[in-house]
Design a protein around this motif. Structure first.
Motif, PDB file in Angstrom:
ATOM      1  N   PHE A  18       0.872  -1.338  -0.021  1.00  0.00           N
ATOM      2  CA  PHE A  18      -0.045   0.217   0.285  1.00  0.00           C
ATOM      3  C   PHE A  18       0.924   1.314  -0.105  1.00  0.00           C
ATOM      4  O   PHE A  18       2.181   1.176   0.301  1.00  0.00           O
ATOM      5  N   THR A  19       0.193   2.443  -0.470  1.00  0.00           N
ATOM      6  CA  THR A  19       1.106   3.606  -0.531  1.00  0.00           C
ATOM      7  C   THR A  19       0.643   4.495   0.644  1.00  0.00           C
ATOM      8  O   THR A  19      -0.606   4.681   0.910  1.00  0.00           O
ATOM      9  N   TYR A  20       1.649   5.048   1.578  1.00  0.00           N
ATOM     10  CA  TYR A  20       1.054   6.211   2.397  1.00  0.00           C
ATOM     11  C   TYR A  20       2.339   7.405   2.107  1.00  0.00           C
ATOM     12  O   TYR A  20       3.263   7.395   2.260  1.00  0.00           O
ATOM     13  N   ASN A  21       1.558   8.537   1.938  1.00  0.00           N
ATOM     14  CA  ASN A  21       2.152   9.751   1.645  1.00  0.00           C
ATOM     15  C   ASN A  21       3.334   9.567   0.260  1.00  0.00           C
ATOM     16  O   ASN A  21       4.351   9.919   0.377  1.00  0.00           O
ATOM     17  N   GLY A  22       2.890   8.905  -0.573  1.00  0.00           N
ATOM     18  CA  GLY A  22       3.606   8.671  -1.814  1.00  0.00           C
ATOM     19  C   GLY A  22       4.616   7.618  -1.836  1.00  0.00           C
ATOM     20  O   GLY A  22       5.286   7.373  -2.903  1.00  0.00           O
ATOM     21  N   VAL A  23       4.750   6.899  -0.613  1.00  0.00           N
ATOM     22  CA  VAL A  23       5.768   5.847  -0.466  1.00  0.00           C
ATOM     23  C   VAL A  23       5.169   4.446  -0.219  1.00  0.00           C
ATOM     24  O   VAL A  23       4.068   4.259   0.419  1.00  0.00           O
ATOM     25  N   MET A  24       5.761   3.503  -0.867  1.00  0.00           N
ATOM     26  CA  MET A  24       5.064   1.992  -0.888  1.00  0.00           C
ATOM     27  C   MET A  24       5.788   1.452   0.422  1.00  0.00           C
ATOM     28  O   MET A  24       6.656   1.410   0.670  1.00  0.00           O
ATOM     29  N   TYR A  25       4.729   0.470   1.022  1.00  0.00           N
ATOM     30  CA  TYR A  25       5.111  -0.243   2.206  1.00  0.00           C
ATOM     31  C   TYR A  25       4.426  -1.497   2.153  1.00  0.00           C
ATOM     32  O   TYR A  25       3.287  -1.698   1.496  1.00  0.00           O
ATOM     33  N   PRO A  26       5.040  -2.591   2.866  1.00  0.00           N
ATOM     34  CA  PRO A  26       4.116  -3.947   2.739  1.00  0.00           C
ATOM     35  C   PRO A  26       3.081  -4.049   3.657  1.00  0.00           C
ATOM     36  O   PRO A  26       3.204  -3.664   4.936  1.00  0.00           O
ATOM     37  N   ALA A  27       1.832  -4.457   3.229  1.00  0.00           N
ATOM     38  CA  ALA A  27       0.649  -4.413   4.106  1.00  0.00           C
ATOM     39  C   ALA A  27       0.550  -5.617   5.265  1.00  0.00           C
ATOM     40  O   ALA A  27      -0.183  -5.171   6.076  1.00  0.00           O
TER      41      ALA A  27
ATOM     42  N   THR B 121      -1.922   1.951   7.962  1.00  0.00           N
ATOM     43  CA  THR B 121      -1.898   3.475   8.028  1.00  0.00           C
ATOM     44  C   THR B 121      -1.990   3.844   9.469  1.00  0.00           C
ATOM     45  O   THR B 121      -1.288   4.899   9.946  1.00  0.00           O
ATOM     46  N   ASP B 122      -2.782   3.238  10.284  1.00  0.00           N
ATOM     47  CA  ASP B 122      -3.032   3.527  11.835  1.00  0.00           C
ATOM     48  C   ASP B 122      -1.582   3.657  12.480  1.00  0.00           C
ATOM     49  O   ASP B 122      -1.279   4.679  13.120  1.00  0.00           O
ATOM     50  N   THR B 123      -0.677   2.819  12.126  1.00  0.00           N
ATOM     51  CA  THR B 123       0.875   3.045  12.655  1.00  0.00           C
ATOM     52  C   THR B 123       1.494   4.020  12.527  1.00  0.00           C
ATOM     53  O   THR B 123       2.285   4.450  13.162  1.00  0.00           O
ATOM     54  N   PHE B 124       1.533   4.248  11.072  1.00  0.00           N
ATOM     55  CA  PHE B 124       2.220   5.272  10.557  1.00  0.00           C
ATOM     56  C   PHE B 124       1.723   6.745  11.049  1.00  0.00           C
ATOM     57  O   PHE B 124       2.361   7.804  11.445  1.00  0.00           O
TER      58      PHE B 124
ATOM     59  N   HIS C 193      13.345  12.235   6.728  1.00  0.00           N
ATOM     60  CA  HIS C 193      12.208  13.313   6.721  1.00  0.00           C
ATOM     61  C   HIS C 193      11.137  12.614   7.516  1.00  0.00           C
ATOM     62  O   HIS C 193      10.141  13.422   7.996  1.00  0.00           O
ATOM     63  N   ASN C 194      11.014  11.297   7.415  1.00  0.00           N
ATOM     64  CA  ASN C 194       9.766  10.734   8.219  1.00  0.00           C
ATOM     65  C   ASN C 194      10.095  10.149   9.377  1.00  0.00           C
ATOM     66  O   ASN C 194       9.152   9.498  10.076  1.00  0.00           O
ATOM     67  N   ILE C 195      11.302  10.289   9.832  1.00  0.00           N
ATOM     68  CA  ILE C 195      11.465   9.716  11.330  1.00  0.00           C
ATOM     69  C   ILE C 195      10.969  10.933  12.176  1.00  0.00           C
ATOM     70  O   ILE C 195      10.864  11.644  12.035  1.00  0.00           O
ATOM     71  N   PRO C 196      10.162  10.296  13.157  1.00  0.00           N
ATOM     72  CA  PRO C 196       9.538  11.250  14.303  1.00  0.00           C
ATOM     73  C   PRO C 196      10.453  12.237  14.877  1.00  0.00           C
ATOM     74  O   PRO C 196      11.393  11.907  15.276  1.00  0.00           O
ATOM     75  N   GLN C 197       9.963  13.285  14.814  1.00  0.00           N
ATOM     76  CA  GLN C 197      10.700  14.596  15.364  1.00  0.00           C
ATOM     77  C   GLN C 197      11.364  14.445  16.681  1.00  0.00           C
ATOM     78  O   GLN C 197      12.336  14.887  16.960  1.00  0.00           O
ATOM     79  N   SER C 198      10.838  13.535  17.588  1.00  0.00           N
ATOM     80  CA  SER C 198      11.008  13.468  18.907  1.00  0.00           C
ATOM     81  C   SER C 198      12.463  12.675  18.923  1.00  0.00           C
ATOM     82  O   SER C 198      13.347  12.954  20.026  1.00  0.00           O
TER      83      SER C 198
ATOM     84  N   TRP D   6       9.739   1.467   0.741  1.00  0.00           N
ATOM     85  CA  TRP D   6      10.242   2.427   1.264  1.00  0.00           C
ATOM     86  C   TRP D   6      11.030   3.567   0.389  1.00  0.00           C
ATOM     87  O   TRP D   6      11.852   4.147   0.950  1.00  0.00           O
ATOM     88  N   GLY D   7      10.761   3.329  -0.915  1.00  0.00           N
ATOM     89  CA  GLY D   7      10.984   4.432  -1.892  1.00  0.00           C
ATOM     90  C   GLY D   7      12.523   4.193  -2.247  1.00  0.00           C
ATOM     91  O   GLY D   7      13.126   3.088  -2.291  1.00  0.00           O
ATOM     92  N   SER D   8      13.015   5.369  -2.948  1.00  0.00           N
ATOM     93  CA  SER D   8      14.438   5.247  -3.432  1.00  0.00           C
ATOM     94  C   SER D   8      15.426   5.249  -2.552  1.00  0.00           C
ATOM     95  O   SER D   8      15.785   6.072  -1.850  1.00  0.00           O
ATOM     96  N   TYR D   9      16.413   4.448  -3.054  1.00  0.00           N
ATOM     97  CA  TYR D   9      17.607   4.428  -2.329  1.00  0.00           C
ATOM     98  C   TYR D   9      18.738   5.603  -2.549  1.00  0.00           C
ATOM     99  O   TYR D   9      19.123   6.066  -1.447  1.00  0.00           O
TER     100      TYR D   9
END
Length: 302
Positions: free
Chosen positions: A28-37, A42-45, A121-126, A178-181
């Motif tokens: 599935f795609t979340y914010n333009g990036v593919m991930y293994p369903a 989505t809830d985890t992201f 850029h997707n790593i949590p800010q904390s 997880w997108g582009s290397y």
């Protein structure tokens, strides 16, 4: 149930759940990036956007197939030698729903070992606010691509590719999990001089594992003896881990441990494909610190 048995059981449940799922529904795609369903949702992201890091967390960041399971095993061995801390029964990636659940329940004691394949850029800010130390692992792009291709085809939870030639353009354009290397590499290249970042390469770990174990332990401020370093390196070699992967990963060993070689890309790439990656590397990383650390001219030239 011990951790290995639990890990096997968790994997079996994941694979059973995808037996009758269409290829299209495996990702599935979340914010333009593919991930293994099968392992992300989505809830985890949404949850990890507000993830609360701890200052004492130890973080491993890697693009897929750059030596993630290898590096996390080394890190657990180092922490185990220092704190007698047991490894979890699943990969401790913050974006994996199974592990994220235990993090939400606050059942993981410090120091927590965490991992992620997420883009910088997707790593949590904390994590940045708390100045959490991050071990970042990269591998040369050609061997990464080949390992990723086989990972897709050996993993029933992912759609497979008929041929390497079908996979290659998707890898180059970032139409993979997880997108582009190169996007990942370019982002991290801007942060390698920060005190909270240690970059290791798969190739250097293969060449000098004892030295790598020392660097990792010193970076995270964990003093271990020379004897412990030797023992961790002996049991942490890719060869040793692959030979024992039947015990640690059961029927799923081949999914996680294939060859672990440097230079296997030569048995898959055409000259044209090799030149295409060379051009992309030249565009994104040539002359940069990460480009130098990857020793591209040593490992990636025909």
């Amino acid at each position: 149930m011990d951790n290995n048995s639990q890990f096997h059981e968790d994997l079996k449940k994941i694979l059973d759940a995808v037996k009758n799922v269409s290829k299209e529904a495996l990702v599935f795609t979340y914010n333009g990036v593919m991930y293994p369903a099968a392992i992300c949702d989505t809830d985890t992201f949404k949850d990890i956007e507000s993830f609360e890091a701890r200052e004492e967390d130890l973080m491993l960041v890697s693009y897929p197939k750059c030596g993630t399971n290898w590096a996390i095993s080394l890190l657990y061995s180092i922490v185990g030698a220092k704190y007698k801390k047991e490894a979890p029964s699943c990969m401790p990636a913050i974006e994996f729903k199974a592990y994220n659940k235990s993090l939400k329940e606050n059942t993981v004691s410090s120091p927590r070992i965490l991992a992620t394949h997420l883009h910088y850029h997707n790593i949590p800010q904390s994590f940045f606010d708390k100045k959490v130390k991050m071990l970042v692992v990269f591998r040369n792009p050609k061997d990464t691509a080949v390992s990723f291709f086989h990972f897709y085809n050996n993993n029933p939870a992912l759609p497979d590719y008929d041929t390497w030639d079908d996979f290659f353009p998707d890898f180059m354009t970032g139409k993979v999990l997880w997108g582009s290397y190169f996007d990942h590499a370019d982002a991290w290249n801007k942060h390698l001089d920060e005190d909270t970042v240690l970059l290791m390469t798969f190739e250097d770990m293969k060449e000098d594992l004892e030295g790598s174990v020392k660097k990792i332990s010193e970076f995270f401020g964990m003093s271990i003896t020379e004897e412990q370093v030797k023992q961790i390196a002996e049991k942490g070699s890719f060869k040793y881990m692959k030979e024992n992967s039947g015990k640690t990963h059961g029927d799923f060993a081949e999914i996680f441990f294939r060859k672990g070689d440097v230079g296997d890309w030569r048995s898959h790439f055409s000259k044209a494909q090799s030149h295409e990656v060379d051009s992309k590397f030249e565009e994104c990383l040539a002359g940069t610190k990460l480009g130098e650390l990857l020793k591209y001219n040593v490992h990636c030239k025909w």
